[in-house]
Scaffold this motif. Structure first.
Motif, PDB file in Angstrom:
ATOM      1  N   TYR A 218       0.838  -1.200   0.000  1.00 18.96           N
ATOM      2  CA  TYR A 218       0.000   0.000   0.000  1.00 18.96           C
ATOM      3  C   TYR A 218       0.874   1.252   0.000  1.00 18.96           C
ATOM      4  CZ  TYR A 218      -3.440   3.470   1.493  1.00 18.96           C
ATOM      5  OH  TYR A 218      -4.228   4.589   1.570  1.00 18.96           O
ATOM      6  N   ASN A 219       1.862   1.275   0.873  1.00 16.60           N
ATOM      7  CA  ASN A 219       2.750   2.433   0.945  1.00 16.60           C
ATOM      8  C   ASN A 219       3.489   2.665  -0.361  1.00 16.60           C
ATOM      9  OD1 ASN A 219       2.340   3.483   3.552  1.00 16.60           O
ATOM     10  ND2 ASN A 219       3.592   1.893   4.474  1.00 16.60           N
ATOM     11  N   ALA A 220       3.991   1.582  -0.957  1.00 15.05           N
ATOM     12  CA  ALA A 220       4.731   1.716  -2.211  1.00 15.05           C
ATOM     13  C   ALA A 220       3.816   2.208  -3.331  1.00 15.05           C
ATOM     14  CB  ALA A 220       5.369   0.384  -2.589  1.00 15.05           C
ATOM     15  N   GLY A 221       2.636   1.612  -3.437  1.00 16.13           N
ATOM     16  CA  GLY A 221       1.730   1.987  -4.513  1.00 16.13           C
ATOM     17  C   GLY A 221       1.269   3.423  -4.410  1.00 16.13           C
ATOM     18  N   VAL A 222       0.832   3.833  -3.245  1.00 18.54           N
ATOM     19  CA  VAL A 222       0.312   5.186  -3.069  1.00 18.54           C
ATOM     20  C   VAL A 222       1.436   6.214  -3.033  1.00 18.54           C
ATOM     21  CG1 VAL A 222      -0.970   6.722  -1.529  1.00 18.54           C
ATOM     22  CG2 VAL A 222      -1.765   4.381  -1.891  1.00 18.54           C
ATOM     23  N   GLY A 223       2.426   5.973  -2.175  1.00 16.49           N
ATOM     24  CA  GLY A 223       3.484   6.959  -1.982  1.00 16.49           C
ATOM     25  C   GLY A 223       4.366   7.165  -3.199  1.00 16.49           C
ATOM     26  N   GLU A 224       4.803   6.068  -3.813  1.00 21.51           N
ATOM     27  CA  GLU A 224       5.716   6.205  -4.946  1.00 21.51           C
ATOM     28  C   GLU A 224       5.019   6.779  -6.169  1.00 21.51           C
ATOM     29  OE1 GLU A 224       7.857   2.587  -5.626  1.00 21.51           O
ATOM     30  OE2 GLU A 224       8.700   2.555  -3.595  1.00 21.51           O
ATOM     31  N   GLU A 225       3.773   6.424  -6.387  1.00 15.14           N
ATOM     32  CA  GLU A 225       3.069   6.996  -7.532  1.00 15.14           C
ATOM     33  C   GLU A 225       2.814   8.484  -7.335  1.00 15.14           C
ATOM     34  OE1 GLU A 225       2.580   5.369 -10.521  1.00 15.14           O
ATOM     35  OE2 GLU A 225       3.941   4.101  -9.347  1.00 15.14           O
ATOM     36  N   ALA A 226       2.445   8.875  -6.121  1.00 14.68           N
ATOM     37  CA  ALA A 226       2.228  10.298  -5.847  1.00 14.68           C
ATOM     38  C   ALA A 226       3.514  11.079  -6.067  1.00 14.68           C
ATOM     39  CB  ALA A 226       1.730  10.490  -4.418  1.00 14.68           C
ATOM     40  N   LEU A 227       4.646  10.516  -5.663  1.00 14.57           N
ATOM     41  CA  LEU A 227       5.919  11.227  -5.765  1.00 14.57           C
ATOM     42  C   LEU A 227       6.482  11.215  -7.182  1.00 14.57           C
ATOM     43  CD1 LEU A 227       8.109  12.704  -4.093  1.00 14.57           C
ATOM     44  CD2 LEU A 227       9.236  10.493  -3.817  1.00 14.57           C
ATOM     45  N   PHE A 228       6.513  10.030  -7.810  1.00 15.88           N
ATOM     46  CA  PHE A 228       7.169   9.910  -9.112  1.00 15.88           C
ATOM     47  C   PHE A 228       6.249  10.289 -10.270  1.00 15.88           C
ATOM     48  CE2 PHE A 228       9.869   7.240  -6.446  1.00 15.88           C
ATOM     49  CZ  PHE A 228      11.135   7.654  -6.834  1.00 15.88           C
ATOM     50  N   ARG A 229       5.147   9.555 -10.431  1.00 17.22           N
ATOM     51  CA  ARG A 229       4.245   9.863 -11.543  1.00 17.22           C
ATOM     52  C   ARG A 229       3.429  11.119 -11.269  1.00 17.22           C
ATOM     53  NH1 ARG A 229       7.337   5.750 -12.279  1.00 17.22           N
ATOM     54  NH2 ARG A 229       6.237   4.666 -10.604  1.00 17.22           N
ATOM     55  N   GLY A 230       3.275  11.495 -10.002  1.00 18.58           N
ATOM     56  CA  GLY A 230       2.570  12.710  -9.668  1.00 18.58           C
ATOM     57  C   GLY A 230       3.479  13.914  -9.731  1.00 18.58           C
ATOM     58  N   TYR A 231       4.188  14.179  -8.669  1.00 16.63           N
ATOM     59  CA  TYR A 231       5.000  15.391  -8.600  1.00 16.63           C
ATOM     60  C   TYR A 231       6.086  15.464  -9.672  1.00 16.63           C
ATOM     61  CZ  TYR A 231       8.469  18.712  -6.902  1.00 16.63           C
ATOM     62  OH  TYR A 231       9.379  19.739  -6.819  1.00 16.63           O
ATOM     63  N   LEU A 232       6.933  14.448  -9.768  1.00 16.50           N
ATOM     64  CA  LEU A 232       8.098  14.540 -10.641  1.00 16.50           C
ATOM     65  C   LEU A 232       7.722  14.572 -12.121  1.00 16.50           C
ATOM     66  CD1 LEU A 232      11.139  14.620 -10.961  1.00 16.50           C
ATOM     67  CD2 LEU A 232      11.174  12.111 -10.828  1.00 16.50           C
ATOM     68  N   MET A 233       6.957  13.586 -12.580  1.00 24.23           N
ATOM     69  CA  MET A 233       6.657  13.515 -14.014  1.00 24.23           C
ATOM     70  C   MET A 233       5.825  14.713 -14.479  1.00 24.23           C
ATOM     71  SD  MET A 233       5.138  10.361 -16.316  1.00 24.23           S
ATOM     72  CE  MET A 233       3.426  10.490 -15.763  1.00 24.23           C
ATOM     73  N   MET A 234       4.862  15.130 -13.676  1.00 21.54           N
ATOM     74  CA  MET A 234       4.037  16.269 -14.066  1.00 21.54           C
ATOM     75  C   MET A 234       4.860  17.557 -14.136  1.00 21.54           C
ATOM     76  SD  MET A 234       0.554  15.434 -11.914  1.00 21.54           S
ATOM     77  CE  MET A 234      -0.345  13.892 -12.193  1.00 21.54           C
ATOM     78  N   ASN A 235       5.790  17.697 -13.220  1.00 22.02           N
ATOM     79  CA  ASN A 235       6.663  18.862 -13.232  1.00 22.02           C
ATOM     80  C   ASN A 235       7.558  18.875 -14.469  1.00 22.02           C
ATOM     81  OD1 ASN A 235       7.515  21.254 -12.056  1.00 22.02           O
ATOM     82  ND2 ASN A 235       8.003  20.311 -10.096  1.00 22.02           N
ATOM     83  N   LEU A 236       8.131  17.710 -14.788  1.00 20.50           N
ATOM     84  CA  LEU A 236       8.988  17.608 -15.970  1.00 20.50           C
ATOM     85  C   LEU A 236       8.191  17.845 -17.251  1.00 20.50           C
ATOM     86  CD1 LEU A 236      11.215  14.529 -15.039  1.00 20.50           C
ATOM     87  CD2 LEU A 236      11.844  16.945 -14.996  1.00 20.50           C
ATOM     88  N   ARG A 237       6.964  17.375 -17.289  1.00 19.67           N
ATOM     89  CA  ARG A 237       6.122  17.581 -18.481  1.00 19.67           C
ATOM     90  C   ARG A 237       5.881  19.062 -18.724  1.00 19.67           C
ATOM     91  NH1 ARG A 237       3.444  19.296 -21.836  1.00 19.67           N
ATOM     92  NH2 ARG A 237       1.820  18.300 -23.108  1.00 19.67           N
ATOM     93  N   GLU A 238       5.646  19.814 -17.682  1.00 18.19           N
ATOM     94  CA  GLU A 238       5.437  21.259 -17.842  1.00 18.19           C
ATOM     95  C   GLU A 238       6.727  21.951 -18.273  1.00 18.19           C
ATOM     96  OE1 GLU A 238       3.689  25.076 -17.806  1.00 18.19           O
ATOM     97  OE2 GLU A 238       2.848  23.046 -17.934  1.00 18.19           O
ATOM     98  N   SER A 239       7.858  21.509 -17.726  1.00 22.16           N
ATOM     99  CA  SER A 239       9.142  22.134 -18.046  1.00 22.16           C
ATOM    100  C   SER A 239       9.612  21.813 -19.459  1.00 22.16           C
ATOM    101  CB  SER A 239      10.209  21.688 -17.039  1.00 22.16           C
ATOM    102  OG  SER A 239       9.882  22.102 -15.727  1.00 22.16           O
ATOM    103  N   TRP A 240       9.439  20.547 -19.892  1.00 20.00           N
ATOM    104  CA  TRP A 240       9.980  20.095 -21.172  1.00 20.00           C
ATOM    105  C   TRP A 240       8.952  20.070 -22.294  1.00 20.00           C
ATOM    106  CZ3 TRP A 240      13.017  15.237 -19.051  1.00 20.00           C
ATOM    107  CH2 TRP A 240      14.045  15.697 -18.219  1.00 20.00           C
ATOM    108  N   GLY A 241       7.669  20.015 -21.947  1.00 21.75           N
ATOM    109  CA  GLY A 241       6.630  19.968 -22.969  1.00 21.75           C
ATOM    110  C   GLY A 241       6.553  18.652 -23.718  1.00 21.75           C
ATOM    111  N   SER A 242       7.095  17.581 -23.149  1.00 18.48           N
ATOM    112  CA  SER A 242       7.129  16.287 -23.840  1.00 18.48           C
ATOM    113  C   SER A 242       6.622  15.180 -22.929  1.00 18.48           C
ATOM    114  CB  SER A 242       8.551  15.966 -24.292  1.00 18.48           C
ATOM    115  OG  SER A 242       8.663  14.628 -24.738  1.00 18.48           O
ATOM    116  N   ASP A 243       5.588  14.466 -23.376  1.00 16.71           N
ATOM    117  CA  ASP A 243       5.118  13.306 -22.635  1.00 16.71           C
ATOM    118  C   ASP A 243       6.197  12.226 -22.575  1.00 16.71           C
ATOM    119  OD1 ASP A 243       2.733  14.658 -22.448  1.00 16.71           O
ATOM    120  OD2 ASP A 243       1.581  13.243 -23.652  1.00 16.71           O
ATOM    121  N   PHE A 244       6.838  11.977 -23.718  1.00 15.66           N
ATOM    122  CA  PHE A 244       7.810  10.896 -23.810  1.00 15.66           C
ATOM    123  C   PHE A 244       9.009  11.131 -22.897  1.00 15.66           C
ATOM    124  CE2 PHE A 244      11.789   9.283 -25.655  1.00 15.66           C
ATOM    125  CZ  PHE A 244      11.531   7.916 -25.643  1.00 15.66           C
ATOM    126  N   TRP A 245       9.634  12.299 -22.988  1.00 15.71           N
ATOM    127  CA  TRP A 245      10.847  12.530 -22.226  1.00 15.71           C
ATOM    128  C   TRP A 245      10.584  12.698 -20.729  1.00 15.71           C
ATOM    129  CZ3 TRP A 245      15.008  10.824 -24.061  1.00 15.71           C
ATOM    130  CH2 TRP A 245      15.272  10.874 -25.437  1.00 15.71           C
TER     131      TRP A 245
END
Length: 324
Positions: A218-245
């Motif tokens: 539970y901790n891994a699924g909720v916490g890691e997704e919120a941190l990696f696919r949530g905060y990090l990936m969304m931030n990078l998408r706004e900065s780089w403008g690329s879904d892929f990268w």
């Protein structure tokens, strides 16, 4: 010798952990748009005085280490108490495991051979990290809400509040989706094949094993997704403008975070991390399905790893070691 106190601590803490996202708190309807009225203590409205634009970095990063900090600063007091409370339960459980007796706690030991006190320590540390990750995601999405008024983060069309993230592992309707069912079926089939054909030694899973597997997953699924696919990936998408990268970079960082003595080449984590990122993007940048898959993948993998242990050491189970 197994400690009943440690088993009880894990049980109580896991229940508190999961209750944070269940019916104790009002939930917004799934798929609520950014224009929907707020119905949750986890809404993204910043209530502090003044209109100064918040940082995308300092607020989210600092509140990872001190869960609830950003929410108290932003006037989101109820959510702040949830994250701070869950973080305190995690810290208390970990400290209690350390001081319960004179034996050392080796958190890097193979999961199949952890005793109850070690499980409590690992679970406590994980829970603290999960509280920090949820606080980070909440702080980030609050800043996003603020910046969308200026035309930024236009790709984030759905407000997915933390209450929805915390209940995502229990949304069994995701099993009807091939994107979730097929990976879980492949893992389960691989584990069954390995067990039946490799002659591995097994032991019956105990209640302690089951609680640890459920809580850690539970901790891994909720916490890691919120941190990696949530905060990090969304931030990078706004900065780089690329879904892929943005997805590729997040998957690489996710894999690097899983480097360990038992996992020196985390290529499976890169592949699965990329898949979870693709799933998030395909679901209008929502995390619920990714959280569900991540959680139940780990339940299967952790349970198999513990079942394959023996009294003289743990059998390294290749598929089960591919945990996220």
């Amino acid at each position: 010798m197994r400690s009943k106190t440690q088993v009880a601590a894990v049980t109580v803490a896991f229940l508190i952990n999961t209750m944070g996202g269940m019916t104790v708190f009002a939930q917004p309807p799934s798929g609520a748009t950014e224009d929907s009225p707020s119905r949750s203590i986890y809404d993204f409205e910043i209530r502090r005085a003044g209109k100064k634009r918040s940082s995308l970095y300092w607020h989210p990063v600092s509140t990872f280490f001190v869960p609830g900090l950003a929410q108290f600063t932003n006037g989101q007091t109820e959510a702040g108490f949830v994250y701070a409370g869950v973080g305190a339960v995690g810290v208390g459980t970990a400290i209690g495991a350390l001081v319960s007796n004179s034996d050392s706690v080796n958190a890097s030991a193979d999961l199949g051979n952890l005793n109850d006190r070690q499980k409590a320590f690992v679970w406590g540390a994980q829970t603290y990290q999960t509280a920090g990750s949820l606080s980070t995601y909440h702080a980030f999405r609050s800043v996003v809400k603020q910046r969308q008024e200026l035309g930024e983060f236009g790709f984030l069309k759905v407000d997915e509040h933390n209450g929805e993230l915390m209940t995502a592992p229990f949304k069994v309707e995701f099993l009807a989706r091939p994107s979730t069912f097929i990976p879980l079926a492949l893992l389960a089939g691989g584990l069954i094949y390995y067990h039946n054909n490799e002659g591995s030694l097994t032991r019956p899973l105990t209640l302690s094993d089951g609680l640890f597997s459920a809580g850690a997953s539970y901790n891994a699924g909720v916490g890691e997704e919120a941190l990696f696919r949530g905060y990090l990936m969304m931030n990078l998408r706004e900065s780089w403008g690329s879904d892929f990268w943005s997805n590729t970079a997040t998957a690489a960082i996710f894999a690097a975070a899983h480097l360990s003595e038992h996992n020196k080449y985390p290529w499976p984590q890169f592949i699965m991390g990329y898949y979870l990122g693709w799933m998030t993007q395909a679901n209008q940048w929502t995390l619920a399905e990714s959280i569900f898959l991540h959680t139940w993948w780990d339940v299967l993998a952790l349970s198999a790893a513990m079942a394959e242990s023996t009294t003289s050491g743990a059998v390294w189970l290749p598929l089960a070691m591919i945990r996220f």
